[in-house]
Motif scaffolding. Structure first.
Motif, PDB file in Angstrom:
ATOM      1  N   MET A 293      42.446  43.218  19.852  1.00 13.61           N
ATOM      2  CA  MET A 293      41.482  43.204  20.940  1.00 13.61           C
ATOM      3  C   MET A 293      42.198  43.497  22.248  1.00 13.61           C
ATOM      4  N   ALA A 294      41.634  44.365  23.037  1.00 10.30           N
ATOM      5  CA  ALA A 294      42.201  44.721  24.330  1.00 10.30           C
ATOM      6  C   ALA A 294      41.947  43.608  25.339  1.00 10.30           C
ATOM      7  N   ALA A 295      42.682  43.674  26.436  1.00 12.58           N
ATOM      8  CA  ALA A 295      42.447  42.729  27.527  1.00 12.58           C
ATOM      9  C   ALA A 295      41.056  42.987  28.099  1.00 12.58           C
ATOM     10  N   LEU A 296      40.431  41.939  28.539  1.00  7.52           N
ATOM     11  CA  LEU A 296      39.094  42.011  29.125  1.00  7.52           C
ATOM     12  C   LEU A 296      39.235  41.785  30.625  1.00  7.52           C
ATOM     13  N   THR A 297      38.794  42.746  31.424  1.00 10.41           N
ATOM     14  CA  THR A 297      38.853  42.629  32.878  1.00 10.41           C
ATOM     15  C   THR A 297      37.477  42.254  33.394  1.00 10.41           C
ATOM     16  N   ILE A 298      37.423  41.171  34.158  1.00 12.24           N
ATOM     17  CA  ILE A 298      36.163  40.677  34.707  1.00 12.24           C
ATOM     18  C   ILE A 298      36.196  40.861  36.220  1.00 12.24           C
ATOM     19  N   ASN A 299      35.306  41.716  36.713  1.00 13.40           N
ATOM     20  CA  ASN A 299      35.201  41.962  38.140  1.00 13.40           C
ATOM     21  C   ASN A 299      34.212  40.956  38.717  1.00 13.40           C
ATOM     22  N   LEU A 300      34.711  40.023  39.514  1.00 10.57           N
ATOM     23  CA  LEU A 300      33.883  38.985  40.122  1.00 10.57           C
ATOM     24  C   LEU A 300      33.549  39.288  41.579  1.00 10.57           C
ATOM     25  N   ASN A 301      33.950  40.468  42.052  1.00 14.48           N
ATOM     26  CA  ASN A 301      33.837  40.775  43.480  1.00 14.48           C
ATOM     27  C   ASN A 301      32.415  40.769  44.006  1.00 14.48           C
ATOM     28  N   SER A 302      31.397  40.951  43.155  1.00 15.36           N
ATOM     29  CA  SER A 302      30.022  40.927  43.648  1.00 15.36           C
ATOM     30  C   SER A 302      29.581  39.516  44.050  1.00 15.36           C
ATOM     31  N   ILE A 303      30.267  38.498  43.515  1.00 20.32           N
ATOM     32  CA  ILE A 303      29.919  37.125  43.896  1.00 20.32           C
ATOM     33  C   ILE A 303      31.036  36.434  44.673  1.00 20.32           C
ATOM     34  N   SER A 304      32.276  36.871  44.441  1.00 21.40           N
ATOM     35  CA  SER A 304      33.398  36.239  45.120  1.00 21.40           C
ATOM     36  C   SER A 304      34.655  37.064  44.897  1.00 21.40           C
ATOM     37  N   ASN A 305      35.503  37.142  45.915  1.00 18.47           N
ATOM     38  CA  ASN A 305      36.808  37.745  45.740  1.00 18.47           C
ATOM     39  C   ASN A 305      37.722  36.627  45.236  1.00 18.47           C
TER      40      ASN A 305
END
Length: 192
Positions: free
Chosen positions: A1-13
């Motif tokens: 399984m590859a690393a999972l990148t979660i972009n949270l920038n829409s709610i918080s940096n």
């Protein structure tokens, strides 16, 4: 399984302190934060990659035990990179002077510096492009020498300060150059 990148920038940096809290609250997870504030969740490696990681750490650790030039670290060590990310290289090394300049609290926590040497060993599911971006973060943060090893692609990229990466096809060995003086890693076991 590859690393999972979660972009949270829409709610918080995701700040460094928030990342540290998430990591503390989830000690069984391998987490990183890139310089854009994205949370990266990594799966455990398989047996083949885990064995190679262990061998690579052993080789550099034995060299360091003899040279007494610094401290070595495995992939569970977090580094708070000056360029903004929070990363955990598969193998890392810092000079003894850098280690001794840290307070006891800093030595116990995520290290607030960039390693002098970093090594990333790609597993079969890792992305070459994403891992290269991680290598650039190390170099932007002051890493002096870094190796990206890709057994599946039978290639290695060597990163040096102020120079473009040098791409090698299945090299027999890699030199620690002036960062790990006298260290030569036989890499043939990765390409077979």
């Amino acid at each position: 399984m590859a690393a999972l990148t979660i972009n949270l920038n829409s709610i918080s940096n995701l700040s460094r302190s928030q990342f540290r809290q998430i990591a503390d609250d989830n000690p069984d997870m391998k987490l990183e934060r890139d310089k854009q504030g994205n949370l990266i969740v990594m799966a455990p490696t398989g047996g083949e990659t885990g064995n190679w990681n262990s061998d690579l750490n052993l080789e550099i650790g034995l060299w360091n035990r003899t040279s007494k030039a610094g401290k070595t670290f495995d992939s569970s060590t977090g580094f708070e990179l000056p360029a903004g990310g929070d990363r955990s290289p598969d193998v890392a090394w810092i000079t003894i002077d850098k280690w001794e300049a840290l307070t006891p609290d800093e030595q116990r926590g995520f290290l607030p510096l960039c390693p002098d040497f970093a090594l990333e060993l790609m597993s079969r599911s890792d992305s070459w492009v994403q891992t290269q971006a991680k290598m650039v973060e190390y170099m932007e943060s002051g890493c002096r020498l870094a190796w990206l090893l890709d057994p599946k692609g039978k290639r290695a990229a060597i990163y040096r300060i102020g120079k473009p990466p040098e791409l090698l096809t299945a090299p027999e060995s890699l030199s620690g150059e002036d960062v790990l003086p006298g260290f030569i890693l036989d890499t043939r076991f990765l390409w077979s």
